[in-house]
Scaffold this active site. Structure first.
Site, PDB file in Angstrom:
ATOM      1  N   ARG A 168      39.925  92.851  83.812  1.00 29.00           N
ATOM      2  CA  ARG A 168      41.393  92.691  83.888  1.00 29.00           C
ATOM      3  C   ARG A 168      42.062  93.271  82.652  1.00 29.00           C
ATOM      4  O   ARG A 168      43.148  93.855  82.734  1.00 29.00           O
ATOM      5  CB  ARG A 168      41.753  91.198  84.013  1.00 29.00           C
ATOM      6  CG  ARG A 168      41.489  90.626  85.400  1.00 29.00           C
ATOM      7  CD  ARG A 168      41.673  89.119  85.416  1.00 29.00           C
ATOM      8  NE  ARG A 168      42.982  88.700  85.010  1.00 29.00           N
ATOM      9  CZ  ARG A 168      43.246  87.554  84.344  1.00 29.00           C
ATOM     10  NH1 ARG A 168      42.272  86.725  84.027  1.00 29.00           N
ATOM     11  NH2 ARG A 168      44.473  87.239  84.020  1.00 29.00           N
ATOM     12  N   SER A 183      41.096  81.378  85.669  1.00 32.15           N
ATOM     13  CA  SER A 183      40.344  81.798  84.486  1.00 32.15           C
ATOM     14  C   SER A 183      40.367  80.694  83.420  1.00 32.15           C
ATOM     15  O   SER A 183      39.325  80.274  82.900  1.00 32.15           O
ATOM     16  CB  SER A 183      40.967  83.091  83.935  1.00 32.15           C
ATOM     17  OG  SER A 183      40.572  83.344  82.621  1.00 32.15           O
TER      18      SER A 183
HETATM   19  N1  URA Z   1      43.650  83.251  78.950  1.00 31.49           N
HETATM   20  C1  URA Z   1      42.550  83.179  79.731  1.00 31.49           C
HETATM   21  O1  URA Z   1      41.554  82.591  79.363  1.00 31.49           O
HETATM   22  N2  URA Z   1      42.578  83.774  80.908  1.00 31.49           N
HETATM   23  C2  URA Z   1      43.632  84.433  81.358  1.00 31.49           C
HETATM   24  O2  URA Z   1      43.598  84.941  82.444  1.00 31.49           O
HETATM   25  C3  URA Z   1      44.775  84.518  80.544  1.00 31.49           C
HETATM   26  C4  URA Z   1      44.764  83.903  79.330  1.00 31.49           C
END
Ligand code: URA
Length: 410
Positions: A168, A183
């Site tokens: 990402r 996430s």
């Molecule tokens: N922090 C995370 O751990 N994951 C994300 O997708 C965005 C911020």
């Protein structure tokens, strides 16, 4: 089932089943699905979204892609914090020692930078010899011993999130509420703490740009917390302007040290106190004001700084070698006026281009690269005043930096 059908289904805005998500995401984890197909699916998720069931399913897939830390051997309250990502956010390095010195354990699993936002692991790795790859045994033993430890996601904790996060970061797929929620929450649940405070950043420099989206993300994360029987509090805070004066890994460590020594930016200090107070309040089951009193004492009597020193030493870091070995350039104001805005997104992107973040998965971060702001919003400046200093080991074409993009002066 096949991956192209799954991508197309999401592209058309349809709901994916847990089995379809599992096929795609576990297939990617097992290297059966290549980067380009997963990138395409992530982009479709970014554009078309996911409903609550899909987000819960994805969180569960992330969570069970690896081990869940068992912290039951640590007797007493355990609190964790997370930020959804900002520019200049060095709060973990400050809050962890504050909370631990109030007698609350802080087992902290942190991430690397994502897009234009920095990550705690990259910041801590800018301290020479600092170890961010603790084993589970080392991590638990250190929390038991000094109350605070930070480790990168170990290979066996949410490995799927680790792999997806890295993809990402470099495919323009960071800004998605369901991807962010799953996430963060899978990592927080896997990390084992029972009280979790999440700082949801909103504004130009954040992954989430609008208040309604920040509220949506907060509610989603709280609901996921309830499902997994964790106490979760979310705090929505602005990220239009960088947090504090420094952006870039080692520069931010130096700023954290200053703050723990009573110097430094007021906004940063206030935010650290606010988040730390929520952690202490939840863990000790006391009200917020009582917790804040404890947190302030730990900062003012130097215990929080002593805890920081103990923490860095325990993880092998050598603070005596924290010099900024980079070329530097100054940015000057081209007019008299008042600073009306400092654009966190532009500053974050400039810091990445100086070497403080990654543009490709394989990029190596320059620990010394970054920006020191010499002014804050509301300051009066005169033509020729230094607005910021840039540090980099690259050849920076300083004339290409558009000052008006970074600072709005009226
Ligand atoms: N922090 C995370 O751990 N994951 C994300 O997708 C965005 C911020």
């Amino acid at each position: 089932m096949n991956i192209i059908e799954i991508i197309e289904k999401k592209k058309n805005g349809e709901v994916l089943t847990k089995d379809e998500l599992k096929f795609a995401f576990y297939g990617y984890l097992e290297d059966k699905i290549p980067d380009y197909q997963m990138s395409s699916l992530l982009m479709a998720i970014c554009l078309k979204g996911m409903n609550t069931e899909e987000t819960f399913a994805l969180t569960d897939l992330f969570l069970h892609s690896g081990d869940v830390l068992d912290l039951s051997s640590l007797k007493g309250p355990k609190a964790d914090k997370h930020s959804t990502g900002g520019v200049g956010d060095k709060t973990t390095m400050i809050i962890g020692p504050m909370v631990a010195s109030c007698g609350v354990m802080v087992p902290k699993m942190s991430g690397r930078g994502l897009g234009h936002t920095g990550g705690t692991i990259d910041k801590l790795e800018s301290i020479p010899s600092f170890r961010t790859n603790l084993t589970e045994e080392e991590f638990i033993a250190q929390v038991e011993d000094i109350g605070f430890a930070v480790t990168a996601q170990t290979k066996n904790l949410t490995p799927l999130d680790k792999k997806i996060y890295a993809l990402r970061d470099v495919t323009g797929t960071t800004e998605s509420i369901p991807l962010i929620a799953s996430s963060i929450m899978s990592k927080k649940i896997a990390g084992g703490a029972d009280c979790i405070v999440i700082d949801v950043k909103v504004g130009k420099g954040a992954l989430i740009k609008t208040m309604p989206d920040a509220v949506k993300l907060s509610q989603l994360m709280e609901a996921i917390g309830v499902f997994y029987q964790r106490k979760v509090r979310t705090v929505i805070t602005p990220m239009d302007t960088p947090l504090g004066r420094c952006v870039g890994n080692r520069l931010e460590v130096l700023e954290a040290i200053d703050l723990l020594n009573g110097k430094g930016d007021e906004n940063l200090r206030n935010l650290c106190i606010q988040l730390a107070s929520h952690m202490v309040s939840m863990a000790k089951e006391i009200d917020y004001d009582e917790a804040k009193k404890e947190v302030l004492e730990s900062l003012e009597d130097g215990r929080a700084y002593q805890k920081f020193l103990e923490f860095v030493k325990k993880q092998g870091g050598k603070l005596e070698s924290l010099s900024i070995d980079a070329k530097k350039w100054e940015i000057h104001s081209s007019q008299d006026g008042v600073i009306e805005a400092i654009d966190a997104l532009q500053i974050g992107e400039l810091a990445v281009s100086l070497g403080a973040g990654r543009l490709n998965k394989e990029d190596v971060i320059d620990p010394c690269a970054g920006i020191v702001l010499n002014c804050k919003v509301g300051d009066s400046v005169s033509k020729g005043d230094i607005l910021a200093t840039l540090y980099s080991n690259k050849d920076v074409a300083i004339e290409m930096v558009v000052i008006e993009d970074l600072f709005q002066i009226k």
